[in-house]
Design a protein around this motif. Structure first.
Motif, PDB file in Angstrom:
ATOM      1  N   ILE A  58     -21.561  -4.436  -3.852  1.00  0.00           N
ATOM      2  CA  ILE A  58     -20.750  -4.136  -2.667  1.00  0.00           C
ATOM      3  C   ILE A  58     -20.790  -2.647  -2.350  1.00  0.00           C
ATOM      4  O   ILE A  58     -20.981  -2.256  -1.191  1.00  0.00           O
ATOM      5  CB  ILE A  58     -19.304  -4.638  -2.877  1.00  0.00           C
ATOM      6  CG1 ILE A  58     -19.290  -6.166  -2.869  1.00  0.00           C
ATOM      7  CG2 ILE A  58     -18.364  -4.068  -1.836  1.00  0.00           C
ATOM      8  CD1 ILE A  58     -17.996  -6.774  -3.384  1.00  0.00           C
ATOM      9  N   VAL A  59     -20.619  -1.815  -3.350  1.00  0.00           N
ATOM     10  CA  VAL A  59     -20.655  -0.359  -3.135  1.00  0.00           C
ATOM     11  C   VAL A  59     -22.037   0.066  -2.641  1.00  0.00           C
ATOM     12  O   VAL A  59     -22.159   0.831  -1.689  1.00  0.00           O
ATOM     13  CB  VAL A  59     -20.263   0.395  -4.426  1.00  0.00           C
ATOM     14  CG1 VAL A  59     -20.516   1.880  -4.290  1.00  0.00           C
ATOM     15  CG2 VAL A  59     -18.804   0.133  -4.776  1.00  0.00           C
ATOM     16  N   GLN A  60     -23.068  -0.452  -3.269  1.00  0.00           N
ATOM     17  CA  GLN A  60     -24.438  -0.097  -2.864  1.00  0.00           C
ATOM     18  C   GLN A  60     -24.713  -0.541  -1.425  1.00  0.00           C
ATOM     19  O   GLN A  60     -25.267   0.220  -0.633  1.00  0.00           O
ATOM     20  CB  GLN A  60     -25.449  -0.722  -3.816  1.00  0.00           C
ATOM     21  CG  GLN A  60     -26.869  -0.285  -3.540  1.00  0.00           C
ATOM     22  CD  GLN A  60     -27.842  -0.872  -4.546  1.00  0.00           C
ATOM     23  OE1 GLN A  60     -27.643  -1.977  -5.054  1.00  0.00           O
ATOM     24  NE2 GLN A  60     -28.886  -0.132  -4.842  1.00  0.00           N
ATOM     25  N   GLY A  61     -24.319  -1.737  -1.079  1.00  0.00           N
ATOM     26  CA  GLY A  61     -24.536  -2.234   0.278  1.00  0.00           C
ATOM     27  C   GLY A  61     -23.807  -1.403   1.321  1.00  0.00           C
ATOM     28  O   GLY A  61     -24.355  -1.093   2.385  1.00  0.00           O
ATOM     29  N   ALA A  62     -22.570  -1.027   1.028  1.00  0.00           N
ATOM     30  CA  ALA A  62     -21.795  -0.218   1.967  1.00  0.00           C
ATOM     31  C   ALA A  62     -22.427   1.151   2.159  1.00  0.00           C
ATOM     32  O   ALA A  62     -22.536   1.648   3.292  1.00  0.00           O
ATOM     33  CB  ALA A  62     -20.357  -0.079   1.473  1.00  0.00           C
ATOM     34  N   ILE A  63     -22.873   1.765   1.081  1.00  0.00           N
ATOM     35  CA  ILE A  63     -23.497   3.087   1.183  1.00  0.00           C
ATOM     36  C   ILE A  63     -24.805   2.994   1.957  1.00  0.00           C
ATOM     37  O   ILE A  63     -25.063   3.801   2.856  1.00  0.00           O
ATOM     38  CB  ILE A  63     -23.701   3.700  -0.215  1.00  0.00           C
ATOM     39  CG1 ILE A  63     -22.342   4.095  -0.803  1.00  0.00           C
ATOM     40  CG2 ILE A  63     -24.635   4.910  -0.152  1.00  0.00           C
ATOM     41  CD1 ILE A  63     -22.392   4.534  -2.249  1.00  0.00           C
ATOM     42  N   PHE A  64     -25.638   2.016   1.638  1.00  0.00           N
ATOM     43  CA  PHE A  64     -26.917   1.870   2.336  1.00  0.00           C
ATOM     44  C   PHE A  64     -26.699   1.629   3.831  1.00  0.00           C
ATOM     45  O   PHE A  64     -27.370   2.227   4.663  1.00  0.00           O
ATOM     46  CB  PHE A  64     -27.757   0.747   1.724  1.00  0.00           C
ATOM     47  CG  PHE A  64     -28.648   1.215   0.618  1.00  0.00           C
ATOM     48  CD1 PHE A  64     -29.994   1.426   0.832  1.00  0.00           C
ATOM     49  CD2 PHE A  64     -28.144   1.458  -0.646  1.00  0.00           C
ATOM     50  CE1 PHE A  64     -30.821   1.875  -0.194  1.00  0.00           C
ATOM     51  CE2 PHE A  64     -28.952   1.904  -1.671  1.00  0.00           C
ATOM     52  CZ  PHE A  64     -30.299   2.118  -1.443  1.00  0.00           C
ATOM     53  N   ALA A  65     -25.758   0.761   4.182  1.00  0.00           N
ATOM     54  CA  ALA A  65     -25.503   0.469   5.601  1.00  0.00           C
ATOM     55  C   ALA A  65     -24.988   1.702   6.332  1.00  0.00           C
ATOM     56  O   ALA A  65     -25.413   1.989   7.459  1.00  0.00           O
ATOM     57  CB  ALA A  65     -24.514  -0.683   5.728  1.00  0.00           C
ATOM     58  N   GLY A  66     -24.088   2.428   5.707  1.00  0.00           N
ATOM     59  CA  GLY A  66     -23.537   3.627   6.336  1.00  0.00           C
ATOM     60  C   GLY A  66     -24.568   4.712   6.536  1.00  0.00           C
ATOM     61  O   GLY A  66     -24.652   5.326   7.612  1.00  0.00           O
ATOM     62  N   VAL A  67     -25.374   4.955   5.520  1.00  0.00           N
ATOM     63  CA  VAL A  67     -26.409   5.990   5.623  1.00  0.00           C
ATOM     64  C   VAL A  67     -27.454   5.582   6.654  1.00  0.00           C
ATOM     65  O   VAL A  67     -27.868   6.401   7.488  1.00  0.00           O
ATOM     66  CB  VAL A  67     -27.068   6.269   4.248  1.00  0.00           C
ATOM     67  CG1 VAL A  67     -28.304   7.135   4.385  1.00  0.00           C
ATOM     68  CG2 VAL A  67     -26.065   6.928   3.319  1.00  0.00           C
ATOM     69  N   LYS A  68     -27.863   4.329   6.650  1.00  0.00           N
ATOM     70  CA  LYS A  68     -28.862   3.875   7.616  1.00  0.00           C
ATOM     71  C   LYS A  68     -28.353   4.035   9.048  1.00  0.00           C
ATOM     72  O   LYS A  68     -29.065   4.520   9.925  1.00  0.00           O
ATOM     73  CB  LYS A  68     -29.245   2.420   7.365  1.00  0.00           C
ATOM     74  CG  LYS A  68     -30.323   1.931   8.324  1.00  0.00           C
ATOM     75  CD  LYS A  68     -30.701   0.499   8.056  1.00  0.00           C
ATOM     76  CE  LYS A  68     -31.752  -0.056   8.961  1.00  0.00           C
ATOM     77  NZ  LYS A  68     -32.004   0.560  10.217  1.00  0.00           N
ATOM     78  N   ALA A  69     -27.110   3.636   9.291  1.00  0.00           N
ATOM     79  CA  ALA A  69     -26.537   3.761  10.630  1.00  0.00           C
ATOM     80  C   ALA A  69     -26.459   5.230  11.052  1.00  0.00           C
ATOM     81  O   ALA A  69     -26.796   5.567  12.196  1.00  0.00           O
ATOM     82  CB  ALA A  69     -25.154   3.123  10.676  1.00  0.00           C
ATOM     83  N   ALA A  70     -26.041   6.108  10.153  1.00  0.00           N
ATOM     84  CA  ALA A  70     -25.930   7.528  10.487  1.00  0.00           C
ATOM     85  C   ALA A  70     -27.295   8.144  10.787  1.00  0.00           C
ATOM     86  O   ALA A  70     -27.455   8.891  11.761  1.00  0.00           O
ATOM     87  CB  ALA A  70     -25.248   8.279   9.340  1.00  0.00           C
ATOM     88  N   VAL A  71     -28.293   7.815   9.981  1.00  0.00           N
ATOM     89  CA  VAL A  71     -29.637   8.375  10.182  1.00  0.00           C
ATOM     90  C   VAL A  71     -30.268   7.809  11.453  1.00  0.00           C
ATOM     91  O   VAL A  71     -30.864   8.558  12.240  1.00  0.00           O
ATOM     92  CB  VAL A  71     -30.524   8.120   8.943  1.00  0.00           C
ATOM     93  CG1 VAL A  71     -31.975   8.468   9.215  1.00  0.00           C
ATOM     94  CG2 VAL A  71     -30.011   8.939   7.755  1.00  0.00           C
ATOM     95  N   ASP A  72     -30.132   6.505  11.679  1.00  0.00           N
ATOM     96  CA  ASP A  72     -30.678   5.898  12.899  1.00  0.00           C
ATOM     97  C   ASP A  72     -30.036   6.503  14.141  1.00  0.00           C
ATOM     98  O   ASP A  72     -30.702   6.811  15.125  1.00  0.00           O
ATOM     99  CB  ASP A  72     -30.469   4.383  12.906  1.00  0.00           C
ATOM    100  CG  ASP A  72     -31.390   3.652  11.950  1.00  0.00           C
ATOM    101  OD1 ASP A  72     -32.337   4.272  11.432  1.00  0.00           O
ATOM    102  OD2 ASP A  72     -31.164   2.446  11.727  1.00  0.00           O
TER     103      ASP A  72
END
Length: 88
Positions: A58-72
């Motif tokens: 859950i923590v990994q998924g949240a971090i990956f989704a947040g970083v991807k959205a910010a970078v995109d």
């Protein structure tokens, strides 16, 4: 407009790879800060409890989704500043 979409594809791929590496590094730091082992458990790690495996996912998924959205979003905004057109 279509040419911009095509031209943005390689940029999007590079940004995606960079965001994955950044998210992985952030997750490692977050996992350490949560007071767990150095490495997060895999789903098939027999010695780890269900709760720990699920928390890590859950923590990994949240971090990956947040970083991807910010970078995109930053990449799209930069493209608009440079070209005047949103690359969507």
């Amino acid at each position: 407009m279509k040419a911009l979409k095509i031209a943005y594809k390689p940029v999007g791929l590079v940004l995606g790879a960079a965001s994955g590496m950044l998210a992985g590094a952030l997750f490692k730091q977050a996992w350490k800060m949560l007071g767990h082992d150095k490495d997060a458990p895999d789903a098939t790690d027999e010695e780890r409890a269900w709760a720990e495996v699920l928390l890590a996912a859950i923590v990994q998924g949240a971090i990956f989704a947040g970083v991807k959205a910010a970078v995109d979003r930053a990449g799209a905004a930069s493209t608009r500043r440079l070209t005047g057109t949103w690359p969507g």
